[in-house]
Design an enzyme around this catalytic site. Structure first.
Site: not given
Ligand code: G3I
Length: 445
Positions: A258, A300, A336, A367, A369
């Site tokens: 990105e 990507n 997405h 990715e 969905d």
């Molecule tokens: O690890 C922390 C944890 O310690 C904490 O307790 C919890 C509560 O807030 O948060 C956890 O971190 C989260 C992380 O996922 C792991 O679960 C973050 O808040 C959350 O924002 C993060 O979201 C991820 C997101 O990327 C971040 O931008 C999504 O799971 C993931 O599916 C998403 O994936 C991205 C790709 O990498 C790139 N393209 C877009 C896609 C969707 O945004």
């Protein structure tokens, strides 16, 4: 895998040397493309139908092992030279096939030997037999079928069983990102990523690393850097350490994620662009290639899957990288998307894939969905079917990955709406109509 593939590609290279075809090498993909272009033409006659990933064609080496390629090399020379332009895609396909054939063979073997179709999961809620048809259908189509996996869910039996039965390709959803792998400078933590690679190895699945350089999920110590040299050194060290750690365990990396702005007019104004300029992308790819020469290296992004300014920007950016000899092997189209055949339409995606393939690049749906906040599961099925069918038809499309195993844990929950239900399995791991759509597309139906 990498070592095997490097060993495979080296022996292939030696064989081509014997056949008197030594190309100018740039990237693994171009290695295969260029040299195959020089040799394949005469090999084809020897190798019978070839090309297809079916049992005959898969093992490119097999054809070469037919040991008669040598005879054809003279003829090949002329044919190769004459037919190089149009040969690029199909021989590149063979290059891609070489990369995938191991996986497909492994999947077929796994499917045939390891997982009796109707083995129900311990909690009985998952129809492993039905789920496994997806892996087999993908192997038959010569594609990998993948899912984003979260390490924290692997201890849930239904989750692990469904993932292992349905998918042969894994992308860690968060565990290989910068904040997870280097939370403190030069202190690396790989537990989450290692749990996923171990799960993949146990289940005959391939892995794509995600992602080495991205403006999001950066640890505070990186976001706080205000010196260009310090940032550059930190980036190169991060890419080198993480890619080296997973060398031999992943077949590909999302090296940069990105980096293009949504308006498609410039690169995203990230900390990397601010301090390092556009060159940070080339540098990241060169460092990843040095750390793991056998991995396919991908750029990507989202919003660049079909037609439009951002897609055009990504196209010209990767074309420029190839021209500068940067070791890029392909482009990931995140996908997405919503349920309608718009933004992007399947036809737009096909056209975009074709222009990237014409550059000799592989493509993946990385990715996918399909949120159905204001739609239904049948419309969703058609959307998954149509996009997967595009990948199945494009020679250099290697894989389709959906961004999660079950609706229950989708990142979209509470983002696009309360219950977007964007994936192939519902909250109870029951396959949805969308699962059927992907299956039919892989079977060419
Ligand atoms: O690890 C922390 C944890 O310690 C904490 O307790 C919890 C509560 O807030 O948060 C956890 O971190 C989260 C992380 O996922 C792991 O679960 C973050 O808040 C959350 O924002 C993060 O979201 C991820 C997101 O990327 C971040 O931008 C999504 O799971 C993931 O599916 C998403 O994936 C991205 C790709 O990498 C790139 N393209 C877009 C896609 C969707 O945004």
């Amino acid at each position: 895998m990498n070592r095997a593939r490097r060993r495979f590609s080296k022996s292939l290279f030696d064989r081509r040397a014997q056949l008197g075809c030594v190309p100018v090498l740039r990237t693994f993909a171009s290695l295969m493309i260029l040299s195959a272009a020089a040799c394949r033409r005469d090999g084809a006659a020897v190798g019978g139908t070839g090309g297809g990933l079916g049992s005959t064609g898969g093992a490119g080496g097999g054809r070469l092992d037919a040991g008669s390629g040598g005879q054809g090399s003279e003829a090949g020379g002329e044919a190769g030279a004459a037919g190089r332009a149009d040969a690029t895609v199909d021989v590149a396909r063979d290059a891609a096939v070489d990369v995938r054939s191991d996986a497909a063979l492994e999947v077929r073997r796994d499917a045939a030997l390891d997982r009796p179709g109707d083995a129900a999961a311990s909690d009985g809620s998952v129809d492993a037999g039905l789920a496994m048809t997806l892996r087999a259908a993908a192997a038959q189509a010569g594609r990998l079928i993948g899912a984003a996996v979260g390490a924290s869910h692997l201890s849930e039996a239904a989750y692990a069983t469904t993932a292992a039965a349905a998918f042969d390709f894994v992308t860690p959803e968060n565990e290989m990102k910068w904040d997870a792998t280097e939370p403190t400078q030069n202190v690396f933590t790989f537990a989450g990523g290692d749990a996923i690679t171990a799960f993949a190895q146990q289940n005959g699945m391939k892995v794509k690393g995600h992602t080495l350089v991205w403006h999001s999920q950066l640890p505070a110590w990186v976001s706080g850097i205000t010196d260009a040299t310090a940032l550059h050194d930190a980036m190169i060290n991060h890419v080198t350490q993480v890619a080296s750690h997973y060398r031999g365990q992943v077949i590909a990396w999302d090296v940069v994620n990105e980096a293009v702005d949504d308006d498609g007019q410039s690169l995203r104004d990230s900390i990397f662009y601010q301090y390092l300029g556009a060159g940070y992308i080339d540098d990241a790819f060169n460092a990843a290639h040095a750390a793991d020469p056998g991995a396919l290296l991908l750029y990507n992004d989202y919003g660049a899957e079909g037609a439009g300014a951002k897609s055009d920007y990504v196209y010209s950016m990767v074309k420029g990288m190839l021209a500068r000899g940067v070791p890029i092997n392909g482009v990931g189209l995140q996908m997405h998307t919503g349920p309608a055949d718009t933004s992007p339409s399947a036809a737009e995606v096909a056209a975009n894939m074709q222009r990237l393939e014409a550059l000799g690049l592989n493509v993946v749906i990385s990715e996918m969905d399909v949120q159905i906040c204001a739609s239904d599961v049948d419309t969703q099925k058609t959307r998954f079917h149509d996009i997967v069918a595009v990948c199945a038809a494009e020679p250099l499309c290697l894989a389709v990955t959906v961004w999660g195993v079950t609706d229950k844990y989708s990142w979209l929950n509470g983002v696009s709406c309360a219950t977007p239900q964007p994936l192939l399995f519902d909250d109870n791991y029951a396959p949805k109509p969308a699962f059927g759509g992907v299956l039919e597309a892989l079977l060419g139906l």
